[in-house]
Write a protein that holds these residues in place. Structure first.
Motif, PDB file in Angstrom:
ATOM      1  N   GLY A  61      -4.670  73.302  49.213  1.00 50.67           N
ATOM      2  CA  GLY A  61      -4.548  72.341  50.308  1.00 50.67           C
ATOM      3  C   GLY A  61      -4.380  70.926  49.791  1.00 50.67           C
ATOM      4  N   VAL A  62      -4.820  70.679  48.555  1.00 50.96           N
ATOM      5  CA  VAL A  62      -4.663  69.360  47.946  1.00 50.96           C
ATOM      6  C   VAL A  62      -3.193  68.974  47.844  1.00 50.96           C
ATOM      7  CG1 VAL A  62      -4.559  70.126  45.528  1.00 50.96           C
ATOM      8  CG2 VAL A  62      -5.539  67.884  46.097  1.00 50.96           C
ATOM      9  N   ALA A  63      -2.313  69.964  47.669  1.00 55.51           N
ATOM     10  CA  ALA A  63      -0.882  69.667  47.541  1.00 55.51           C
ATOM     11  C   ALA A  63      -0.312  69.119  48.839  1.00 55.51           C
ATOM     12  CB  ALA A  63      -0.124  70.929  47.123  1.00 55.51           C
ATOM     13  N   GLY A  64      -0.795  69.640  49.977  1.00 56.57           N
ATOM     14  CA  GLY A  64      -0.285  69.174  51.257  1.00 56.57           C
ATOM     15  C   GLY A  64      -0.550  67.701  51.489  1.00 56.57           C
ATOM     16  N   VAL A  65      -1.668  67.195  50.965  1.00 59.41           N
ATOM     17  CA  VAL A  65      -2.015  65.775  51.106  1.00 59.41           C
ATOM     18  C   VAL A  65      -1.331  64.933  50.035  1.00 59.41           C
ATOM     19  CG1 VAL A  65      -3.893  64.102  51.167  1.00 59.41           C
ATOM     20  CG2 VAL A  65      -4.245  66.393  52.083  1.00 59.41           C
ATOM     21  N   MET A  66      -1.404  65.373  48.784  1.00 56.80           N
ATOM     22  CA  MET A  66      -0.910  64.567  47.670  1.00 56.80           C
ATOM     23  C   MET A  66       0.612  64.444  47.643  1.00 56.80           C
ATOM     24  SD  MET A  66      -3.544  63.353  46.195  1.00 56.80           S
ATOM     25  CE  MET A  66      -4.417  63.376  47.760  1.00 56.80           C
ATOM     26  N   ALA A  67       1.310  65.426  48.219  1.00 61.34           N
ATOM     27  CA  ALA A  67       2.775  65.329  48.262  1.00 61.34           C
ATOM     28  C   ALA A  67       3.213  64.102  49.040  1.00 61.34           C
ATOM     29  CB  ALA A  67       3.366  66.594  48.891  1.00 61.34           C
ATOM     30  N   ARG A  68       2.404  63.678  49.996  1.00 57.39           N
ATOM     31  CA  ARG A  68       2.716  62.473  50.758  1.00 57.39           C
ATOM     32  C   ARG A  68       2.071  61.241  50.145  1.00 57.39           C
ATOM     33  NH1 ARG A  68       1.685  66.409  54.862  1.00 57.39           N
ATOM     34  NH2 ARG A  68      -0.519  65.877  54.805  1.00 57.39           N
ATOM     35  N   THR A  69       0.847  61.377  49.644  1.00 53.59           N
ATOM     36  CA  THR A  69       0.037  60.213  49.290  1.00 53.59           C
ATOM     37  C   THR A  69       0.435  59.582  47.963  1.00 53.59           C
ATOM     38  OG1 THR A  69      -1.796  61.253  50.462  1.00 53.59           O
ATOM     39  CG2 THR A  69      -2.323  59.409  49.022  1.00 53.59           C
ATOM     40  N   VAL A  70       0.683  60.374  46.943  1.00 53.15           N
ATOM     41  CA  VAL A  70       0.979  59.828  45.618  1.00 53.15           C
ATOM     42  C   VAL A  70       2.233  58.960  45.658  1.00 53.15           C
ATOM     43  CG1 VAL A  70       1.706  60.435  43.280  1.00 53.15           C
ATOM     44  CG2 VAL A  70      -0.233  61.612  44.323  1.00 53.15           C
ATOM     45  N   MET A  71       3.268  59.430  46.325  1.00 56.23           N
ATOM     46  CA  MET A  71       4.498  58.647  46.407  1.00 56.23           C
ATOM     47  C   MET A  71       4.282  57.341  47.165  1.00 56.23           C
ATOM     48  SD  MET A  71       6.580  60.115  44.586  1.00 56.23           S
ATOM     49  CE  MET A  71       6.905  61.697  43.832  1.00 56.23           C
ATOM     50  N   ARG A  72       3.438  57.380  48.170  1.00 53.17           N
ATOM     51  CA  ARG A  72       3.144  56.169  48.938  1.00 53.17           C
ATOM     52  C   ARG A  72       2.360  55.167  48.084  1.00 53.17           C
ATOM     53  NH1 ARG A  72       0.929  58.475  52.895  1.00 53.17           N
ATOM     54  NH2 ARG A  72       2.812  58.705  54.147  1.00 53.17           N
ATOM     55  N   ASP A  73       1.541  55.680  47.152  1.00 50.07           N
ATOM     56  CA  ASP A  73       0.803  54.796  46.248  1.00 50.07           C
ATOM     57  C   ASP A  73       1.746  53.973  45.379  1.00 50.07           C
ATOM     58  OD1 ASP A  73      -1.672  55.697  47.090  1.00 50.07           O
ATOM     59  OD2 ASP A  73      -1.881  57.175  45.487  1.00 50.07           O
ATOM     60  N   LEU A  74       2.829  54.604  44.940  1.00 46.81           N
ATOM     61  CA  LEU A  74       3.652  54.015  43.887  1.00 46.81           C
ATOM     62  C   LEU A  74       4.909  53.311  44.377  1.00 46.81           C
ATOM     63  CD1 LEU A  74       3.490  56.911  41.261  1.00 46.81           C
ATOM     64  CD2 LEU A  74       2.300  54.717  41.158  1.00 46.81           C
ATOM     65  N   TYR A  75       5.495  53.820  45.466  1.00 47.51           N
ATOM     66  CA  TYR A  75       6.831  53.366  45.823  1.00 47.51           C
ATOM     67  C   TYR A  75       6.907  52.946  47.287  1.00 47.51           C
ATOM     68  CZ  TYR A  75       7.688  55.924  41.507  1.00 47.51           C
ATOM     69  OH  TYR A  75       7.614  56.373  40.224  1.00 47.51           O
ATOM     70  N   GLU A  76       7.954  52.207  47.554  1.00 51.76           N
ATOM     71  CA  GLU A  76       8.267  51.825  48.924  1.00 51.76           C
ATOM     72  C   GLU A  76       9.772  51.658  49.038  1.00 51.76           C
ATOM     73  OE1 GLU A  76       7.486  47.017  48.412  1.00 51.76           O
ATOM     74  OE2 GLU A  76       5.971  48.276  49.382  1.00 51.76           O
ATOM     75  N   GLY A  77      10.245  51.503  50.251  1.00 52.01           N
ATOM     76  CA  GLY A  77      11.665  51.259  50.467  1.00 52.01           C
ATOM     77  C   GLY A  77      12.539  52.414  50.013  1.00 52.01           C
ATOM     78  N   VAL A  78      13.601  52.081  49.282  1.00 47.13           N
ATOM     79  CA  VAL A  78      14.599  53.064  48.872  1.00 47.13           C
ATOM     80  C   VAL A  78      13.993  54.134  47.981  1.00 47.13           C
ATOM     81  CG1 VAL A  78      16.743  53.401  47.586  1.00 47.13           C
ATOM     82  CG2 VAL A  78      16.497  51.434  49.105  1.00 47.13           C
ATOM     83  N   HIS A  79      13.119  53.723  47.047  1.00 48.20           N
ATOM     84  CA  HIS A  79      12.526  54.700  46.132  1.00 48.20           C
ATOM     85  C   HIS A  79      11.616  55.683  46.868  1.00 48.20           C
ATOM     86  CE1 HIS A  79      13.813  51.860  42.964  1.00 48.20           C
ATOM     87  NE2 HIS A  79      13.805  52.923  42.200  1.00 48.20           N
ATOM     88  N   LEU A  80      10.869  55.210  47.843  1.00 50.75           N
ATOM     89  CA  LEU A  80      10.006  56.101  48.608  1.00 50.75           C
ATOM     90  C   LEU A  80      10.830  57.077  49.437  1.00 50.75           C
ATOM     91  CD1 LEU A  80       7.217  56.967  49.537  1.00 50.75           C
ATOM     92  CD2 LEU A  80       7.293  55.158  51.270  1.00 50.75           C
TER      93      LEU A  80
END
Length: 402
Positions: free
Chosen positions: A111-130
């Motif tokens: 179940g950790v994958a369901g959350v982290m698939a969204r959260t990790v990318m939001r931590d690092l990137y925004e805009g076009v990269h996100l």
């Protein structure tokens, strides 16, 4: 501090997400063999999927909060360790009950994958990269369950069904090694103050009490439940009712699934020309037609692969339209806590799918009729949810200007 390599993070999170997606469908072609070897009624094998989905959904509600407290990396590793323990249980299982327990532990871990698939990318990137990262991850989340039945079919045909669970164990071990060696901590704002369960509960309550969020979540839950019931029933019908081989069952199972990709593509394109209301109504119409068509074919005496595959292709096309539309609309009111809202939506979605799979497991799968009835019931509840919670919202009349 310099951001980690974009493609490295995409690869690591994609691998993590793939573990969860593959586990959900890999054993579909082997369900008949599992029932025969473990001396359990055929339709009860669907409980494996329910045992996986329940903890997969519930655990997401805790992993999101935990990752804010101790960090993403530690939370991911904890979840994978729990999943590996569950995988060990499945490979040593000598009866169906132990196999169920192993599946339950797997779901609680990944179940950790369901959350982290969204959260990790939001931590690092925004805009076009996100946007680019989320697009890649979405493709993985679609292709992994497409590929899984083929892997399961090959392993079952060449070795036995137990090889499926050995594969999941070795795959998850490889993924955790990669995470240990390569994944950095991405959450730079871990909380100094411990969040109590009561506070976490109140945060989720504030989100779900919003009428529009509840309505959109219900729609996604119900549509996803139909997909899960199909995944649970398809192998039983193709293999044991229609007499297809494990190889053929694997191929037949994936035929309708690319329609979801097409629906998702259209959802992104149509929003430029139509508003959310129009897209959702079109999707709901297709879902109703799909369920009714499956029932109608059975009533006139047709039972073959195509009277299942054609309606399911239509259903998955509609689901592809509905998912991104409803998810976007549900999360728009929560710009500051979209992670919590997304985790809550994903958790409730999988819990609901687990309930529907349990219901389906109580039907004797002797034709497509039980599947058609469940899909039709879900379709009409979707329409009711739309009418009662959402139809009056002015935001539904908006369309993207970009």
């Amino acid at each position: 501090m310099q951001k980690p390599n974009f493609w490295l993070i995409v690869f690591l999170i994609s691998a993590l997400a793939a573990v969860g997606q593959i586990t959900n469908t890999i054993y579909v072609p082997a369900m008949g063999r599992i029932a025969s070897d473990l001396l359990v009624r055929l339709h009860y094998v669907q409980l494996l999927m329910a045992a996986y989905l329940f903890p997969y959904g519930i655990s997401q509600l805790f992993y999101g909060v935990l990752s804010d407290q101790i960090g993403r990396r530690k939370t991911i590793l904890l979840g994978l360790v729990i999943y590996i323990i569950g995988s060990i249980v499945t490979v040593i299982a000598k009866n169906f009950e132990i196999l169920l327990i192993g599946s339950l532990i797997q779901g609680a871990g990944i179940g950790v994958a369901g959350v982290m698939a969204r959260t990790v990318m939001r931590d690092l990137y925004e805009g076009v990269h996100l946007q680019k990262a989320n697009s890649i991850l979405s493709t993985i989340l679609i292709f992994a369950p497409l590929l899984a039945p083929l892997i399961g079919g090959v392993l079952t045909a060449l070795i036995n069904w137990q090889a499926i669970f050995y594969f999941l164990l070795f795959f998850s071990v490889a993924v955790i090694i990669l995470q240990v060696l390569l994944l950095p901590e991405t959450n730079k704002f871990t909380s100094k103050e411990r969040l109590t369960l009561k506070q976490a509960f109140n945060n989720n309550k504030d989100i779900i009490k919003r009428k529009e969020f509840f309505g959109y979540t219900m729609i996604v839950l119900l549509a996803f439940s139909g997909v899960s019931v199909f995944e649970a029933c398809a192998g039983l019908i193709f293999d044991n009712v229609l007499g297809y081989s494990v190889w053929a069952t694997s191929i037949l199972f994936i035929i309708p699934l690319p329609a979801y990709m097409l629906g998702s593509y259209f959802a992104g394109r149509l929003i430029k020309f139509y508003n959310l209301r129009q897209i959702m109504i079109a999707a709901m119409f297709l879902i109703v037609i799909s369920g009714l068509a499956m029932i109608a074919f059975r009533l006139v005496g047709f039972i073959n692969a195509w009277v299942i595959l054609v309606p399911m292709t239509s259903y998955l096309l509609a689901t592809g339209l509905l998912f991104p539309t409803a998810t976007t609309a549900a999360l728009m009111p929560f710009p500051k806590n979209a992670g919590s809202a997304g985790a809550l939506m994903g958790g409730v979605q999988n819990i609901g799918a687990g309930i529907c799979t349990v219901i389906s497991s109580n039907f004797q799968q002797s034709s497509q009729m039980p599947l058609g009835i469940i899909l039709t019931c879900l379709a009409f509840i979707i329409i009711w949810s739309y009418w009662f919670f959402i139809s009056g919202l002015s935001s539904l009349s908006e369309k993207s200007s970009t």
